[in-house]
Design a protein around this motif. Structure first.
Motif, PDB file in Angstrom:
ATOM      1  N   TRP A  62       0.827  -1.208   0.000  1.00 27.35           N
ATOM      2  CA  TRP A  62       0.000   0.000   0.000  1.00 27.35           C
ATOM      3  C   TRP A  62       0.859   1.256   0.000  1.00 27.35           C
ATOM      4  CZ3 TRP A  62      -5.000  -0.995  -0.850  1.00 27.35           C
ATOM      5  CH2 TRP A  62      -5.460  -2.278  -0.544  1.00 27.35           C
ATOM      6  N   SER A 113      -1.545  11.212   0.043  1.00 28.07           N
ATOM      7  CA  SER A 113      -2.895  11.460  -0.483  1.00 28.07           C
ATOM      8  C   SER A 113      -3.810  12.120   0.538  1.00 28.07           C
ATOM      9  CB  SER A 113      -3.533  10.129  -0.920  1.00 28.07           C
ATOM     10  OG  SER A 113      -3.688   9.260   0.190  1.00 28.07           O
ATOM     11  N   SER A 172     -10.194  13.839   3.310  1.00 30.30           N
ATOM     12  CA  SER A 172     -10.137  12.581   2.565  1.00 30.30           C
ATOM     13  C   SER A 172      -8.699  12.082   2.454  1.00 30.30           C
ATOM     14  CB  SER A 172     -10.732  12.750   1.173  1.00 30.30           C
ATOM     15  OG  SER A 172      -9.939  13.630   0.386  1.00 30.30           O
ATOM     16  N   THR A 184      -6.539   8.444   0.422  1.00 26.33           N
ATOM     17  CA  THR A 184      -6.704   7.274  -0.444  1.00 26.33           C
ATOM     18  C   THR A 184      -5.600   6.263  -0.179  1.00 26.33           C
ATOM     19  OG1 THR A 184      -7.701   8.625  -2.184  1.00 26.33           O
ATOM     20  CG2 THR A 184      -6.867   6.459  -2.819  1.00 26.33           C
ATOM     21  N   GLN A 230      -3.920   3.122  -1.825  1.00 22.93           N
ATOM     22  CA  GLN A 230      -3.798   2.526  -3.152  1.00 22.93           C
ATOM     23  C   GLN A 230      -2.769   1.410  -3.082  1.00 22.93           C
ATOM     24  OE1 GLN A 230      -2.474   5.174  -6.324  1.00 22.93           O
ATOM     25  NE2 GLN A 230      -4.051   4.336  -7.655  1.00 22.93           N
ATOM     26  N   ALA A 275      -7.943   0.717  -4.940  1.00 28.70           N
ATOM     27  CA  ALA A 275      -7.877   1.912  -4.098  1.00 28.70           C
ATOM     28  C   ALA A 275      -9.071   1.972  -3.154  1.00 28.70           C
ATOM     29  CB  ALA A 275      -7.831   3.172  -4.955  1.00 28.70           C
ATOM     30  N   ARG A 282     -10.760   4.929  -0.971  1.00 27.72           N
ATOM     31  CA  ARG A 282     -10.790   6.360  -0.648  1.00 27.72           C
ATOM     32  C   ARG A 282     -11.732   6.580   0.521  1.00 27.72           C
ATOM     33  NH1 ARG A 282     -13.572  11.248  -2.017  1.00 27.72           N
ATOM     34  NH2 ARG A 282     -12.130  13.026  -2.069  1.00 27.72           N
ATOM     35  N   GLN A 322     -13.448   9.305   3.179  1.00 23.11           N
ATOM     36  CA  GLN A 322     -13.748  10.730   3.312  1.00 23.11           C
ATOM     37  C   GLN A 322     -14.718  10.953   4.460  1.00 23.11           C
ATOM     38  OE1 GLN A 322     -15.482  12.640  -0.139  1.00 23.11           O
ATOM     39  NE2 GLN A 322     -15.136  14.689   0.669  1.00 23.11           N
ATOM     40  N   GLU A 346     -15.034   4.589  -0.603  1.00 29.57           N
ATOM     41  CA  GLU A 346     -15.183   4.292  -2.023  1.00 29.57           C
ATOM     42  C   GLU A 346     -14.089   3.317  -2.445  1.00 29.57           C
ATOM     43  OE1 GLU A 346     -15.200   6.437  -6.445  1.00 29.57           O
ATOM     44  OE2 GLU A 346     -14.794   7.612  -4.651  1.00 29.57           O
ATOM     45  N   SER A 401     -16.079   1.007  -9.649  1.00 28.45           N
ATOM     46  CA  SER A 401     -16.137   1.750  -8.394  1.00 28.45           C
ATOM     47  C   SER A 401     -17.440   1.445  -7.668  1.00 28.45           C
ATOM     48  CB  SER A 401     -16.013   3.261  -8.628  1.00 28.45           C
ATOM     49  OG  SER A 401     -17.172   3.761  -9.272  1.00 28.45           O
ATOM     50  N   SER A 415     -19.301   2.389  -3.561  1.00 31.01           N
ATOM     51  CA  SER A 415     -19.120   3.147  -2.324  1.00 31.01           C
ATOM     52  C   SER A 415     -20.145   2.745  -1.282  1.00 31.01           C
ATOM     53  CB  SER A 415     -19.220   4.659  -2.594  1.00 31.01           C
ATOM     54  OG  SER A 415     -20.467   4.985  -3.177  1.00 31.01           O
TER      55      SER A 415
END
Length: 320
Positions: free
Chosen positions: A71, A77, A84, A86, A88, A105, A107, A109, A133, A265, A267
């Motif tokens: 990671w 990020s 937020s 991320t 990845q 990834a 994400r 937030q 997400e 994607s 979420s």
């Protein structure tokens, strides 16, 4: 996410600040998001599957274990302005170079007020929630029509798993053609929740033309195999935990899919206390007002016309 708010979260009746929620999520993700764990990335070959409701949705390939991923450095990020960050990653051992140009990834937030994101499915969030997400981008599928999924494990309440609810609505303004909302609830109060719409997207930005149906398997106790313990999970809930697991798969053997753009994607919303409740959108309220008001308006206009016509006719005097 079990028991009362005080026992589960440790901050009494006061909800955590958005920055605290984000900080906790960053320490926990992507393996222990305050009790929510994504353990494996699943892949299925749906080439010869005609039944879109088949379970599993195809022949499974060996799953990708997220414990074997490398990671990124989260500080690269982290964005305090949008609250937020991320995560990845890609497999550390990738002999077939499936992830040579791709990544998975997460994400995370947090939010400072009630609103909706700009991109579908536009889940209603509050200051007590965080959005997770998941995006799979650029990875080479192992089949021509591969479907992907996630294995998710979560803390249970004693021997029981969290309750699962499906909510249906006539309103699809924020997520076109999606009339369902799924959620997990911890406790009868409840003390926490996870919420998502059963839709993923195969393009960015997401839209109706790239929407993929999602299927969630029933929750079941995760007793068949041990789950890795996250330090933050142990800190909040102790070392003796009962986990429940379910799989979420994205797409069907027909229609759009990951194979279109090598993009996927999805979420979900995680939060404290009661989940946000969606009301009818202004557009739907306007349509309902017109649909219900039009007949009454027509009756009113018709009555006025008849009244005026009768009055005008009664003004004529008889010749005799």
């Amino acid at each position: 996410m079990r028991g009362s708010v005080e026992h589960s979260w440790g901050w009494g009746h006061s909800a955590p600040s958005p920055l605290l929620l984000l900080t906790l999520f960053l320490f926990a993700a992507p393996f222990g998001l305050l009790g929510e764990k994504t353990r494996q990335l699943l892949e299925f070959d749906s080439t010869n599957v005609c039944d879109t409701a088949a379970k599993p949705p195809g022949t499974p390939y060996p799953p990708y274990s997220l414990a074997d991923f490398s990671w990124n450095n989260i500080t690269d990020s982290l964005d305090p302005a949008t609250l937020s960050a991320t995560f990845q990653g890609h497999p550390m051992n990738d002999p077939t170079r499936t992830f040579a140009n791709g990544s998975l990834a997460f994400r995370v937030q947090a939010f400072s007020r009630s609103s909706r994101p700009a991109q579908p499915p536009r889940l209603l969030h509050t200051a007590d929630t965080c959005q997770l997400e998941v995006a799979l981008v650029g990875a080479s599928p192992r089949g021509n029509r591969s479907l992907f999924g996630l294995e998710v494990a979560t803390l249970g309440q004693g021997p029981d798993c969290p309750s699962v609810q499906e909510q249906h609505s006539i309103d699809d303004e924020y997520a076109p053609a999606v009339f369902q909302l799924d959620q997990l609830l911890w406790g009868s109060l409840p003390s926490g929740f996870a919420q998502w719409r059963p839709v993923a997207y195969s393009q960015k930005p997401g839209g109706r033309e790239s929407a993929l149906p999602c299927q969630a398997s029933p929750l079941h106790p995760a007793l068949a195999y041990p789950l890795p313990q996250s330090p933050i999970v142990r800190a909040f809930f102790g070392s003796q935990n009962n986990f429940c697991a379910f799989n979420v798969t994205f797409g069907a053997s027909t229609g759009p899919g990951y194979w279109d753009q090598h993009y996927l994607s999805w979420s979900m919303l995680l939060g404290v206390g009661f989940p946000p409740v969606d009301g009818l959108s202004p557009l739907v309220l306007g349509i309902m007002a017109v649909a219900l008001g039009a007949p009454g308006l027509m009756l009113l206009v018709g009555g006025l016309v008849l009244l005026l016509y009768h009055k005008k006719y009664s003004e004529y005097q008889s010749i005799n």
